[in-house]
Write a protein that holds these residues in place. Structure first.
Motif, PDB file in Angstrom:
ATOM      1  N   ILE A  33      66.568  35.948  23.123  1.00  0.00           N
ATOM      2  CA  ILE A  33      66.932  34.526  23.027  1.00  0.00           C
ATOM      3  C   ILE A  33      65.983  33.680  23.873  1.00  0.00           C
ATOM      4  O   ILE A  33      65.446  32.659  23.415  1.00  0.00           O
ATOM      5  N   VAL A  34      65.761  34.113  25.087  1.00  0.00           N
ATOM      6  CA  VAL A  34      64.906  33.349  25.998  1.00  0.00           C
ATOM      7  C   VAL A  34      63.459  33.356  25.518  1.00  0.00           C
ATOM      8  O   VAL A  34      62.759  32.339  25.582  1.00  0.00           O
ATOM      9  N   ALA A  35      62.992  34.480  25.010  1.00  0.00           N
ATOM     10  CA  ALA A  35      61.626  34.548  24.487  1.00  0.00           C
ATOM     11  C   ALA A  35      61.461  33.608  23.300  1.00  0.00           C
ATOM     12  O   ALA A  35      60.426  32.942  23.152  1.00  0.00           O
ATOM     13  N   LEU A  36      62.483  33.528  22.477  1.00  0.00           N
ATOM     14  CA  LEU A  36      62.457  32.643  21.315  1.00  0.00           C
ATOM     15  C   LEU A  36      62.393  31.186  21.759  1.00  0.00           C
ATOM     16  O   LEU A  36      61.592  30.399  21.244  1.00  0.00           O
ATOM     17  N   GLU A  37      63.223  30.834  22.716  1.00  0.00           N
ATOM     18  CA  GLU A  37      63.218  29.460  23.229  1.00  0.00           C
ATOM     19  C   GLU A  37      61.891  29.123  23.898  1.00  0.00           C
ATOM     20  O   GLU A  37      61.387  28.005  23.774  1.00  0.00           O
ATOM     21  N   HIS A  38      61.342  30.086  24.590  1.00  0.00           N
ATOM     22  CA  HIS A  38      60.077  29.864  25.282  1.00  0.00           C
ATOM     23  C   HIS A  38      58.927  29.692  24.293  1.00  0.00           C
ATOM     24  O   HIS A  38      57.949  28.989  24.579  1.00  0.00           O
ATOM     25  N   SER A  39      59.054  30.322  23.116  1.00  0.00           N
ATOM     26  CA  SER A  39      57.983  30.254  22.119  1.00  0.00           C
ATOM     27  C   SER A  39      57.962  28.925  21.383  1.00  0.00           C
ATOM     28  O   SER A  39      56.961  28.572  20.746  1.00  0.00           O
ATOM     29  N   ASP A  40      59.076  28.187  21.435  1.00  0.00           N
ATOM     30  CA  ASP A  40      59.164  26.888  20.773  1.00  0.00           C
ATOM     31  C   ASP A  40      58.980  25.803  21.833  1.00  0.00           C
ATOM     32  O   ASP A  40      59.859  25.581  22.663  1.00  0.00           O
ATOM     33  N   SER A  41      57.851  25.137  21.810  1.00  0.00           N
ATOM     34  CA  SER A  41      57.508  24.208  22.885  1.00  0.00           C
ATOM     35  C   SER A  41      58.523  23.078  23.035  1.00  0.00           C
ATOM     36  O   SER A  41      58.854  22.685  24.162  1.00  0.00           O
ATOM     37  N   ALA A  42      59.047  22.570  21.911  1.00  0.00           N
ATOM     38  CA  ALA A  42      60.009  21.467  21.992  1.00  0.00           C
ATOM     39  C   ALA A  42      61.283  21.907  22.699  1.00  0.00           C
ATOM     40  O   ALA A  42      61.813  21.199  23.565  1.00  0.00           O
ATOM     41  N   ARG A  43      61.780  23.098  22.344  1.00  0.00           N
ATOM     42  CA  ARG A  43      62.991  23.624  22.969  1.00  0.00           C
ATOM     43  C   ARG A  43      62.748  23.912  24.450  1.00  0.00           C
ATOM     44  O   ARG A  43      63.550  23.537  25.313  1.00  0.00           O
ATOM     45  N   HIS A  44      61.643  24.564  24.738  1.00  0.00           N
ATOM     46  CA  HIS A  44      61.354  24.937  26.118  1.00  0.00           C
ATOM     47  C   HIS A  44      61.163  23.706  26.991  1.00  0.00           C
ATOM     48  O   HIS A  44      61.686  23.629  28.115  1.00  0.00           O
ATOM     49  N   ASP A  45      60.427  22.717  26.487  1.00  0.00           N
ATOM     50  CA  ASP A  45      60.190  21.502  27.262  1.00  0.00           C
ATOM     51  C   ASP A  45      61.502  20.764  27.548  1.00  0.00           C
ATOM     52  O   ASP A  45      61.687  20.203  28.640  1.00  0.00           O
ATOM     53  N   ALA A  46      62.410  20.760  26.560  1.00  0.00           N
ATOM     54  CA  ALA A  46      63.696  20.091  26.749  1.00  0.00           C
ATOM     55  C   ALA A  46      64.515  20.783  27.832  1.00  0.00           C
ATOM     56  O   ALA A  46      65.155  20.124  28.668  1.00  0.00           O
ATOM     57  N   LEU A  47      64.493  22.118  27.840  1.00  0.00           N
ATOM     58  CA  LEU A  47      65.221  22.864  28.863  1.00  0.00           C
ATOM     59  C   LEU A  47      64.630  22.598  30.247  1.00  0.00           C
ATOM     60  O   LEU A  47      65.363  22.392  31.222  1.00  0.00           O
ATOM     61  N   GLN A  48      63.316  22.600  30.315  1.00  0.00           N
ATOM     62  CA  GLN A  48      62.658  22.346  31.603  1.00  0.00           C
ATOM     63  C   GLN A  48      62.945  20.930  32.088  1.00  0.00           C
ATOM     64  O   GLN A  48      63.234  20.700  33.267  1.00  0.00           O
ATOM     65  N   LYS A  49      62.872  19.967  31.175  1.00  0.00           N
ATOM     66  CA  LYS A  49      63.086  18.574  31.530  1.00  0.00           C
ATOM     67  C   LYS A  49      64.493  18.323  32.047  1.00  0.00           C
ATOM     68  O   LYS A  49      64.709  17.509  32.952  1.00  0.00           O
ATOM     69  N   ASN A  50      65.462  19.026  31.444  1.00  0.00           N
ATOM     70  CA  ASN A  50      66.859  18.799  31.788  1.00  0.00           C
ATOM     71  C   ASN A  50      67.411  19.827  32.768  1.00  0.00           C
ATOM     72  O   ASN A  50      68.626  19.912  32.954  1.00  0.00           O
ATOM     73  N   CYS A  51      66.525  20.584  33.377  1.00  0.00           N
ATOM     74  CA  CYS A  51      66.958  21.654  34.281  1.00  0.00           C
ATOM     75  C   CYS A  51      67.898  21.137  35.369  1.00  0.00           C
ATOM     76  O   CYS A  51      68.934  21.739  35.651  1.00  0.00           O
ATOM     77  N   GLU A  52      67.536  19.991  35.980  1.00  0.00           N
ATOM     78  CA  GLU A  52      68.350  19.464  37.069  1.00  0.00           C
ATOM     79  C   GLU A  52      69.740  19.046  36.596  1.00  0.00           C
ATOM     80  O   GLU A  52      70.704  19.106  37.361  1.00  0.00           O
ATOM     81  N   LYS A  53      69.856  18.608  35.321  1.00  0.00           N
ATOM     82  CA  LYS A  53      71.147  18.215  34.782  1.00  0.00           C
ATOM     83  C   LYS A  53      71.971  19.429  34.365  1.00  0.00           C
ATOM     84  O   LYS A  53      73.198  19.417  34.418  1.00  0.00           O
ATOM     85  N   LEU A  54      71.285  20.481  33.925  1.00  0.00           N
ATOM     86  CA  LEU A  54      71.976  21.658  33.414  1.00  0.00           C
ATOM     87  C   LEU A  54      72.449  22.591  34.526  1.00  0.00           C
ATOM     88  O   LEU A  54      73.435  23.304  34.365  1.00  0.00           O
ATOM     89  N   VAL A  55      71.739  22.577  35.628  1.00  0.00           N
ATOM     90  CA  VAL A  55      72.046  23.505  36.722  1.00  0.00           C
ATOM     91  C   VAL A  55      72.534  22.718  37.936  1.00  0.00           C
ATOM     92  O   VAL A  55      71.874  21.786  38.395  1.00  0.00           O
ATOM     93  N   PHE A  56      73.704  23.099  38.440  1.00  0.00           N
ATOM     94  CA  PHE A  56      74.255  22.430  39.628  1.00  0.00           C
ATOM     95  C   PHE A  56      73.568  22.942  40.890  1.00  0.00           C
ATOM     96  O   PHE A  56      73.116  24.092  40.947  1.00  0.00           O
ATOM     97  N   ASN A  57      73.512  22.095  41.888  1.00  0.00           N
ATOM     98  CA  ASN A  57      72.873  22.471  43.151  1.00  0.00           C
ATOM     99  C   ASN A  57      73.702  23.481  43.936  1.00  0.00           C
ATOM    100  O   ASN A  57      73.179  24.222  44.762  1.00  0.00           O
ATOM    101  N   GLU A  58      74.981  23.478  43.688  1.00  0.00           N
ATOM    102  CA  GLU A  58      75.870  24.411  44.376  1.00  0.00           C
ATOM    103  C   GLU A  58      77.006  24.818  43.447  1.00  0.00           C
ATOM    104  O   GLU A  58      77.177  24.235  42.372  1.00  0.00           O
ATOM    105  N   ASP A  59      77.751  25.824  43.863  1.00  0.00           N
ATOM    106  CA  ASP A  59      78.861  26.287  43.039  1.00  0.00           C
ATOM    107  C   ASP A  59      79.856  25.160  42.781  1.00  0.00           C
ATOM    108  O   ASP A  59      80.073  24.295  43.644  1.00  0.00           O
ATOM    109  N   MET A  60      80.450  25.177  41.587  1.00  0.00           N
ATOM    110  CA  MET A  60      81.425  24.155  41.243  1.00  0.00           C
ATOM    111  C   MET A  60      82.686  24.302  42.085  1.00  0.00           C
ATOM    112  O   MET A  60      83.038  25.400  42.512  1.00  0.00           O
ATOM    113  N   ASP A  61      83.346  23.190  42.290  1.00  0.00           N
ATOM    114  CA  ASP A  61      84.591  23.167  43.054  1.00  0.00           C
ATOM    115  C   ASP A  61      85.744  22.942  42.083  1.00  0.00           C
ATOM    116  O   ASP A  61      85.915  21.851  41.558  1.00  0.00           O
TER     117      ASP A  61
END
Length: 370
Positions: free
Chosen positions: A230-258
């Motif tokens: 799955i990850v290799a597939l996403e990485h091979s598609d530049s549009a998908r990969h760029d979107a994930l990289q761009k939104n990394c800060e929104k997708l991943v929390f800085n700390e565990d959820m409360d």
């Protein structure tokens, strides 16, 4: 000739738009017209044979659908997605489609395109859908047949797409990536991008069946891509990969959820949209299916479902130790397939942790850091 083939109104004439300006709340709903399909895809969570008489008898009739559409419009819904199964199997598809359009509601349609006829083309050309989304399972007969079980329908699929394109009907082409067609990913992507101006979308995530058919579920598990694939597939598609990289800060929390209260639903399911299955059951979303999780609209109203049923479901909590220590506080859960609905389909429990989902999330996160 359909009963509802009338001259279209101009948007400002629709009373619904004025009503929508006055209120907030319900925005959209999905109508599942049938679970039947003329394809027999290995990965599908719902499909039954096109000629299944028992399934046909359980489907809401036109009057039942009109009742739901009327109430949704009264509550301010502006968009409806028509789906299945294959919705074009319904002999009254045209009447349903135009009835919704006449309410001033934007209509989108999901279809496999194999049943597209000149009549459908004229319908969509004269009364354009907001979106006509077609899933491309393969661009060769062999691959299409491996996914759908119906290689003989590949020609019908290509003909349907061509009829729509020749008539100037805008299409949105997408695909699902599974083991049976992943080798053709680049060719499918090129086909979709060449024949649609809409962004190409692909989904490598498939969930288990509503009917819990273990034989069919095993086929779905066999078709799932590994987390690494799955990850290799996403990485091979530049549009998908760029979107994930761009939104990394929104997708991943800085700390565990409360979440000490153990609430299960953190999504927007049932708040501004809902799903109605072919039997007339209200669902918070397309995946939340099971005993106690459905509301029968044949014996109730959408308003009652939204006011009373939805809050009860969304208030569900858990004290399960495994969930509270893992999924319930996971900072990368937005990279995961996990949600209460998918957990229930996988394990029969809304608060179950699923190893496969967790592995996908961890692999996606690791790749995002590179």
């Amino acid at each position: 000739m359909s009963l509802y083939m009338e001259a279209p109104q101009k948007l400002p004439d629709f009373w619904l738009w004025e009503e929508r300006r006055k209120k907030q709340g319900l925005v959209s709903f999905t109508l599942e017209l049938t679970p039947r399909c003329n394809n027999a895809c290995r990965h599908c969570y719902i499909n039954l044979p096109a000629g299944d008489g028992q399934a046909r008898e359980r489907e809401l009739d036109f009057d039942g659908i009109k009742k739901i559409v009327d109430e949704a419009a009264e509550l301010g819904a502006m968009w409806c997605l028509i789906t299945g199964g294959e919705p074009l199997l319904r002999e009254d598809f045209e009447d349903i489609y135009l009835y919704i359009k006449r309410k001033g509601i934007f209509v989108s349609v999901f279809t496999n395109a194999t049943l597209i006829s000149e009549k459908h083309v004229q319908l969509f050309k004269k009364y354009p859908p907001r979106a006509l989304e077609i899933t491309v399972y393969g661009v060769t007969e062999k691959t299409y047949g491996a996914v759908t079980g119906k290689p003989e329908l590949f020609a019908a699929f290509m003909r349907g797409v061509r009829l729509l394109l020749d008539a100037g009907v805008p299409l949105s082409l997408k695909t699902v990536m599974i083991r049976s067609n992943v080798h053709e990913f680049q060719e499918i992507a090129a086909f979709c991008r060449a024949h649609s101006s809409e962004p190409f979308r692909f989904d490598p995530f498939i969930h288990l069946r509503f009917d819990r058919d273990e034989k069919r579920n095993q086929e779905i598990r066999e078709e799932r891509l590994s987390p690494e694939a799955i990850v290799a597939l996403e990485h091979s598609d530049s549009a998908r990969h760029d979107a994930l990289q761009k939104n990394c800060e929104k997708l991943v929390f800085n700390e565990d959820m409360d979440n000490p209260e153990g609430f299960l639903f953190g999504c927007g399911a049932g708040i501004s949209e809902f799903y109605v299955n072919h039997e007339g059951f209200f669902m918070l979303c397309a995946s939340l299916y099971g005993s106690g999780l459905l509301y029968d609209l044949k014996n109730g109203t959408i308003k009652n479902a939204l006011d009373d049923f939805v809050p009860k479901i969304r208030a569900m909590r858990t004290t399960k130790t495994e969930y509270m220590a893992n999924c319930g506080r996971c900072r990368i859960i937005n990279l995961c397939l996990w949600c209460p609905a998918h957990a229930f389909l996988e394990m029969g429990q809304l608060d179950a942790c699923v190893d496969y989902f967790c592995s996908v999330a961890k692999e996606r996160y690791k790749k995002m850091l590179l």
